[in-house]
Design a protein around this motif. Structure first.
Motif, PDB file in Angstrom:
ATOM      1  N   GLU A  86       0.578  -1.045   0.091  1.00  0.00           N
ATOM      2  CA  GLU A  86      -0.035  -0.045  -0.037  1.00  0.00           C
ATOM      3  C   GLU A  86       0.750   1.488   0.176  1.00  0.00           C
ATOM      4  OE1 GLU A  86      -3.659   2.147   2.373  1.00  0.00           O
ATOM      5  OE2 GLU A  86      -2.639   0.152   3.016  1.00  0.00           O
ATOM      6  N   HIS A 110       0.587  -7.481   4.455  1.00  0.00           N
ATOM      7  CA  HIS A 110       0.332  -6.229   4.106  1.00  0.00           C
ATOM      8  C   HIS A 110       1.509  -5.208   4.551  1.00  0.00           C
ATOM      9  CE1 HIS A 110      -2.327  -2.176   4.963  1.00  0.00           C
ATOM     10  NE2 HIS A 110      -1.663  -2.216   4.011  1.00  0.00           N
ATOM     11  N   THR A 182      -1.389  -1.297  -4.095  1.00  0.00           N
ATOM     12  CA  THR A 182      -2.665  -0.133  -4.202  1.00  0.00           C
ATOM     13  C   THR A 182      -2.290   1.023  -3.658  1.00  0.00           C
ATOM     14  OG1 THR A 182      -5.201  -0.509  -3.658  1.00  0.00           O
ATOM     15  CG2 THR A 182      -3.607  -1.171  -1.898  1.00  0.00           C
ATOM     16  N   GLY A 183      -3.540   1.974  -3.569  1.00  0.00           N
ATOM     17  CA  GLY A 183      -3.260   3.085  -2.748  1.00  0.00           C
ATOM     18  C   GLY A 183      -4.376   3.882  -3.083  1.00  0.00           C
ATOM     19  N   SER A 191       0.631   3.250  -7.339  1.00  0.00           N
ATOM     20  CA  SER A 191       0.208   1.999  -7.838  1.00  0.00           C
ATOM     21  C   SER A 191       0.234   1.692  -9.500  1.00  0.00           C
ATOM     22  CB  SER A 191      -0.868   1.345  -7.149  1.00  0.00           C
ATOM     23  OG  SER A 191      -2.272   1.955  -7.824  1.00  0.00           O
TER      24      SER A 191
END
Length: 321
Positions: A86, A110, A182-183, A191
């Motif tokens: 992330e 994560h 992701t983000g 991302s």
């Protein structure tokens, strides 16, 4: 709230002819071609939580400079795990270790990356950006070194992001074939850039992405960081061509055709910070299989927790979990 950009039908039809620098591939190959290893280190953190284990992470980012983050693993997980990497929104730092637990709670590794020099908005950061800038920048990050692709802040931040994805793939608890980037906002733009520049990424989930279609975004964004560029050009009237040339090297919509991993986008139609047309520009140009969730009546918050469930279901389907 009201529409401040194109309608949804117009966004579906919007396909800008963006300028792609002739040396784009060579620029990023040169930037990312380093002999030094990622050199990730992991220090256990006692959070008091019993179901999730946490480590403070340090990765050698751009120029070997230390970039910090968090790694969360579900306590009882067995076997190499899929990993969600992330990237954070503009102004946010990595914050406290217990703040972001959704993905580890769902059984994923994560890895969260701090954003160099940022961390004044909502969550503190721990990563310095030691580079000096010429006089004439305006507050924020979009004009730091903006007259030169070599000196531009986002060249370094994207490099950090690529190296964090690489660190995830090298961690013994992670399945290297199931690393997802992701983000939200700035994190969404990062991302996209990583998906285009790091072929080992398995999927991307850009959420209301920033850093897309700069020529339009600077003109139509009603609030947020794109205004920094407009403010700069209002002061330095003769630098428009030079500035937009620099921005084109990090424009996620320009980089997007280079991505091949599947992607799940989110776009908010009343987004005054990242105008939906600019997000659609990246979506239309994205090189891999793609889906999008459109939130017609939301501003920059987008789908929030509702979209997290969409992402989780999409990953379960993608990975057959």
């Amino acid at each position: 709230m009201a529409l401040s950009d194109l309608t949804l039908a117009e966004c579906w039809a919007y396909r800008p002819d963006l300028v792609v620098p002739e040396d784009l591939d060579a620029f990023w190959e040169r930037t990312l071609r380093v002999d030094a290893p990622v050199e990730a280190t992991y220090e256990p953190v006692d959070t008091g939580l019993t179901q999730i284990r946490t480590w403070s992470v340090t990765v050698a980012g751009y120029g070997g400079e230390q970039v910090h983050g968090w790694l969360h693993l579900p306590t009882n997980a067995t076997g190499p795990l899929p990993c969600v990497v992330e990237y954070l929104g503009y102004g946010r730092g990595r914050g406290l270790p217990h703040e972001k637990l959704f993905w580890a709670s769902a059984g994923f590794a994560h890895l969260i990356m701090d954003s160099r020099g940022q961390g004044w908005s909502a969550a503190p950061g721990d990563t310095a950006d030691p580079h000096r800038y010429p006089a004439g920048t305006v507050p924020g990050f979009l004009t730091r070194g903006v007259t030169s692709p070599e000196d531009f802040y986002y060249r370094r931040l994207i490099t950090d992001a690529v190296r964090f994805a690489q660190a995830a793939r090298e961690h013994p608890a992670v399945d290297p074939d199931r690393v997802v980037v992701t983000g939200i906002s700035q994190g969404g733009g990062l991302s996209l850039a990583v998906a285009a520049l790091s072929p080992g990424v398995a999927a991307a989930m850009p959420d209301v992405p920033f850093l897309c279609d700069f020529p339009r975004a600077v003109q139509v964004a009603g609030q947020g960081p794109y205004g920094e560029v407009a403010e700069y050009l209002a002061l330095y009237r003769g630098q428009s061509s030079q500035v937009f040339r620099t921005l084109s090297y990090v424009d996620a919509a320009v980089l997007a055709p280079g991505a091949t991993a599947p992607a799940l986008f989110s776009i908010a139609m009343m987004d005054a910070t990242c105008p939906p047309s600019t997000c659609f520009a990246a979506y239309h140009r994205y090189g891999g299989d793609k889906e999008v969730r459109v939130y017609e009546f939301n501003d920059h918050e987008g789908g929030e927790a509702h979209h997290q469930l969409e992402q989780l279901a999409w990953l379960h389907k993608l990975f057959g979990r």
